[in-house]
Design an enzyme around this catalytic site. Structure first.
Site, PDB file in Angstrom:
ATOM      1  N   GLY A 183       0.879  -1.160   0.000  1.00 57.83           N
ATOM      2  CA  GLY A 183       0.000   0.000   0.000  1.00 57.83           C
ATOM      3  C   GLY A 183       0.922   1.217   0.000  1.00 57.83           C
ATOM      4  O   GLY A 183       1.865   1.290   0.814  1.00 57.83           O
TER       5      GLY A 183
ATOM      6  N   ARG B  59      10.464  -1.277  -5.245  1.00 58.37           N
ATOM      7  CA  ARG B  59       9.253  -1.249  -6.080  1.00 58.37           C
ATOM      8  C   ARG B  59       9.175   0.116  -6.769  1.00 58.37           C
ATOM      9  O   ARG B  59       9.342   1.138  -6.111  1.00 58.37           O
ATOM     10  CB  ARG B  59       7.979  -1.478  -5.235  1.00 58.37           C
ATOM     11  CG  ARG B  59       7.921  -2.848  -4.579  1.00 58.37           C
ATOM     12  CD  ARG B  59       6.553  -3.089  -3.951  1.00 58.37           C
ATOM     13  NE  ARG B  59       5.552  -3.434  -4.932  1.00 58.37           N
ATOM     14  CZ  ARG B  59       4.245  -3.512  -4.664  1.00 58.37           C
ATOM     15  NH1 ARG B  59       3.793  -3.230  -3.462  1.00 58.37           N
ATOM     16  NH2 ARG B  59       3.373  -3.850  -5.600  1.00 58.37           N
TER      17      ARG B  59
ATOM     18  N   GLN C 254      -5.346  -8.895  -2.790  1.00 58.37           N
ATOM     19  CA  GLN C 254      -5.418  -7.921  -1.693  1.00 58.37           C
ATOM     20  C   GLN C 254      -6.866  -7.649  -1.280  1.00 58.37           C
ATOM     21  O   GLN C 254      -7.139  -7.346  -0.117  1.00 58.37           O
ATOM     22  CB  GLN C 254      -4.755  -6.592  -2.103  1.00 58.37           C
ATOM     23  CG  GLN C 254      -3.245  -6.659  -2.234  1.00 58.37           C
ATOM     24  CD  GLN C 254      -2.806  -6.998  -3.643  1.00 58.37           C
ATOM     25  OE1 GLN C 254      -3.531  -7.642  -4.386  1.00 58.37           O
ATOM     26  NE2 GLN C 254      -1.611  -6.582  -4.020  1.00 58.37           N
TER      27      GLN C 254
ATOM     28  N   ASP D 108      -1.399   4.889  -6.469  1.00 57.07           N
ATOM     29  CA  ASP D 108       0.037   4.716  -6.215  1.00 57.07           C
ATOM     30  C   ASP D 108       0.860   5.864  -6.778  1.00 57.07           C
ATOM     31  O   ASP D 108       1.962   6.131  -6.287  1.00 57.07           O
ATOM     32  CB  ASP D 108       0.527   3.392  -6.800  1.00 57.07           C
ATOM     33  CG  ASP D 108       0.029   2.242  -5.949  1.00 57.07           C
ATOM     34  OD1 ASP D 108      -1.102   1.782  -6.186  1.00 57.07           O
ATOM     35  OD2 ASP D 108       0.746   1.847  -5.016  1.00 57.07           O
TER      36      ASP D 108
ATOM     37  N   ASN E 298      -2.787   2.660 -10.275  1.00 56.94           N
ATOM     38  CA  ASN E 298      -3.246   1.921  -9.093  1.00 56.94           C
ATOM     39  C   ASN E 298      -3.218   0.441  -9.456  1.00 56.94           C
ATOM     40  O   ASN E 298      -2.882   0.067 -10.598  1.00 56.94           O
ATOM     41  CB  ASN E 298      -4.649   2.390  -8.677  1.00 56.94           C
ATOM     42  CG  ASN E 298      -5.043   1.859  -7.311  1.00 56.94           C
ATOM     43  OD1 ASN E 298      -4.292   1.979  -6.346  1.00 56.94           O
ATOM     44  ND2 ASN E 298      -6.201   1.232  -7.212  1.00 56.94           N
ATOM     45  N   LYS E 299      -3.558  -0.386  -8.509  1.00 52.12           N
ATOM     46  CA  LYS E 299      -3.482  -1.841  -8.681  1.00 52.12           C
ATOM     47  C   LYS E 299      -4.080  -2.288 -10.017  1.00 52.12           C
ATOM     48  O   LYS E 299      -5.120  -1.789 -10.434  1.00 52.12           O
ATOM     49  CB  LYS E 299      -4.219  -2.496  -7.512  1.00 52.12           C
ATOM     50  CG  LYS E 299      -4.277  -3.995  -7.502  1.00 52.12           C
ATOM     51  CD  LYS E 299      -2.940  -4.676  -7.669  1.00 52.12           C
ATOM     52  CE  LYS E 299      -1.886  -4.189  -6.709  1.00 52.12           C
ATOM     53  NZ  LYS E 299      -0.518  -4.656  -7.098  1.00 52.12           N
TER      54      LYS E 299
HETATM   55  O1  MRU Z   1       0.768  -3.924  -4.768  1.00 54.22           O
HETATM   56  P1  MRU Z   1       0.113  -3.212  -3.637  1.00 54.22           P
HETATM   57  O2  MRU Z   1      -0.722  -4.098  -2.779  1.00 54.22           O
HETATM   58  O3  MRU Z   1       1.103  -2.396  -2.822  1.00 54.22           O
HETATM   59  O4  MRU Z   1      -0.861  -2.178  -4.351  1.00 54.22           O
HETATM   60  C1  MRU Z   1      -1.603  -1.306  -3.555  1.00 54.22           C
HETATM   61  C2  MRU Z   1      -2.544  -0.451  -4.289  1.00 54.22           C
HETATM   62  O5  MRU Z   1      -2.622  -0.465  -5.489  1.00 54.22           O
HETATM   63  C3  MRU Z   1      -3.336   0.522  -3.455  1.00 54.22           C
HETATM   64  O6  MRU Z   1      -4.570   0.769  -4.028  1.00 54.22           O
HETATM   65  C4  MRU Z   1      -2.569   1.837  -3.343  1.00 54.22           C
HETATM   66  O7  MRU Z   1      -1.255   1.616  -2.944  1.00 54.22           O
HETATM   67  C5  MRU Z   1      -3.207   2.781  -2.408  1.00 54.22           C
HETATM   68  S1  MRU Z   1      -3.108   2.278  -0.709  1.00 54.22           S
HETATM   69  C6  MRU Z   1      -3.807   3.497   0.203  1.00 54.22           C
END
Ligand code: MRU
Length: 354
Positions: A56, A98, A205, A246, A256-257
């Site tokens: 996140g 990342r 997630q 992100d 975003n994801k």
């Molecule tokens: O790969 P992740 O689980 O880190 O991806 C997270 C996301 O895409 C969230 O939507 C984003 O980081 C916002 S968290 C407040």
């Protein structure tokens, strides 16, 4: 602490009392196990971020802030230049874990700025200032999430059906979360929402974290596979989509994801508002559009093997596993930050976030 507060104020990332470690809740073990990890070395920190033990965007930034602080304390330097050189090596290493969430480099840049701006001080004093800075990053995130939750809640009505993708709850931040923040704040105030949580292939997630957090908080949540979103929207069960982010480019394009842009396209088709929620630290005006955002590519095994008892695809089959996608700004109804609600044109409404 009641159940709801246990969720909104979860202790997911913390500076160890010895100031030589970072304590995280291992998100890869949830929901089956609540297990904490103590991170001490550069490799521990890198691995925790890369393997999504801490994940996140805001939570990654907070962990990196604490991480670079504990590593800075281990540096044995004869002078400032030695100290700064070693600091930069650690900084670059953590930053490479990342690429997509800007909060990682944002937090590390903040920490580096402290070192640069106080070059005339003793290293011991710089370390004190670094401690203050990483604590501030976490504290400010708590305030930002609270404000985002208030703004987000102002756009919702009691009883609304909400669709969310991935996890942007307390686990992904410091408190409350971004996309889940309004729902948890609303719950505190006696409001009821009906949430559809996309499971979020391939790392789940939504299934593992969002449905866990919301259920524990007493919010009505229904888990769906990603490919069911269209049907629940068509059925009229969704009044708004709330997602995290992100990295947001200057024109509002939002990484975003993976799968988020598909949700936005569906929402446009069914005329459902699509809201992106995130702290201003996620806005990166140095990227003009989504084209300038690096998308993390991850191992094919996450698609073929992870979470299965047996491989679910032929061993040698080609796989493409981008961890994020970019939602075009034209599909986003509003971007909600702690400073207020930004509407299109985003090049204007986001311009002050430099
Ligand atoms: O790969 P992740 O689980 O880190 O991806 C997270 C996301 O895409 C969230 O939507 C984003 O980081 C916002 S968290 C407040």
């Amino acid at each position: 602490m009641n159940e709801l507060k246990q969720v909104t104020h979860i202790d997911n990332v913390k500076l160890g009392e010895d100031k030589a470690s970072v304590r995280i809740l291992d998100q890869t073990q949830l929901p089956a196990k609540t297990e904490y990890l103590t991170l001490r070395t550069p490799e521990d920190l890198y691995d925790a971020i890369f393997e999504l033990k801490v994940r996140g965007a805001p939570a990654i930034g907070i962990c990196a802030g604490f991480g670079i602080y504990i590593l800075a304390r281990t540096i044995e330097a004869r002078n400032y230049d030695d100290f700064y050189r070693r600091f930069c090596e650690y900084r670059r290493y953590l930053d490479s874990a990342r690429p997509t969430a800007v909060n990682l480099s944002w937090a590390l840049n903040r920490m580096e700025r402290v070192v640069i701006e106080h070059r005339e001080l003793e290293v011991a004093r710089i370390l004190e200032l670094l401690e203050r800075e990483c604590m501030a990053i976490q504290h400010e995130d708590q305030e930002m999430c609270h404000a985002i939750s208030e703004y987000g809640l102002s756009l919702l009505k009691d009883g609304d059906g909400i669709l969310t993708h991935c996890n942007a709850g307390p686990l992904a931040t410091s408190q409350y979360g971004t996309a889940l923040g309004p729902l948890l704040l609303g719950k505190e105030r006696g409001m009821e929402f009906h949430v559809f949580a996309d499971e979020t292939r391939p790392l789940l997630q939504g299934a593992r974290l969002t449905s866990y957090e919301l259920q524990k908080a007493g919010v009505d949540v229904t888990l769906i596979c990603d490919n069911m979103a269209s049907l629940v929207m068509k059925n009229g069960w969704v009044q708004a989509c709330l997602v995290g982010c992100d990295r947001v480019a200057a024109n509002g394009d939002t990484a975003n994801k993976i799968g988020t842009s598909g949700v936005a396209i569906l929402a446009r088709h069914y005329r459902i508002p699509f809201y992106v929620l995130g702290p201003s630290s996620t806005i990166d005006l140095s990227r003009k559009t989504g084209e300038d955002i690096e998308i993390e590519l991850r191992s094919p095994d996450e698609i073929k093997k992870k979470f299965y008892q047996h491989p679910m695809a032929p061993e040698e089959v080609k796989c493409y596993n981008p961890a994020f996608d970019v939602t075009d700004h034209t599909l986003i109804t509003a971007i909600i930050t702690e400073r207020g609600i930004c509407y299109p044109p985003y090049t204007e409404s986001l311009a002050s976030f430099g």
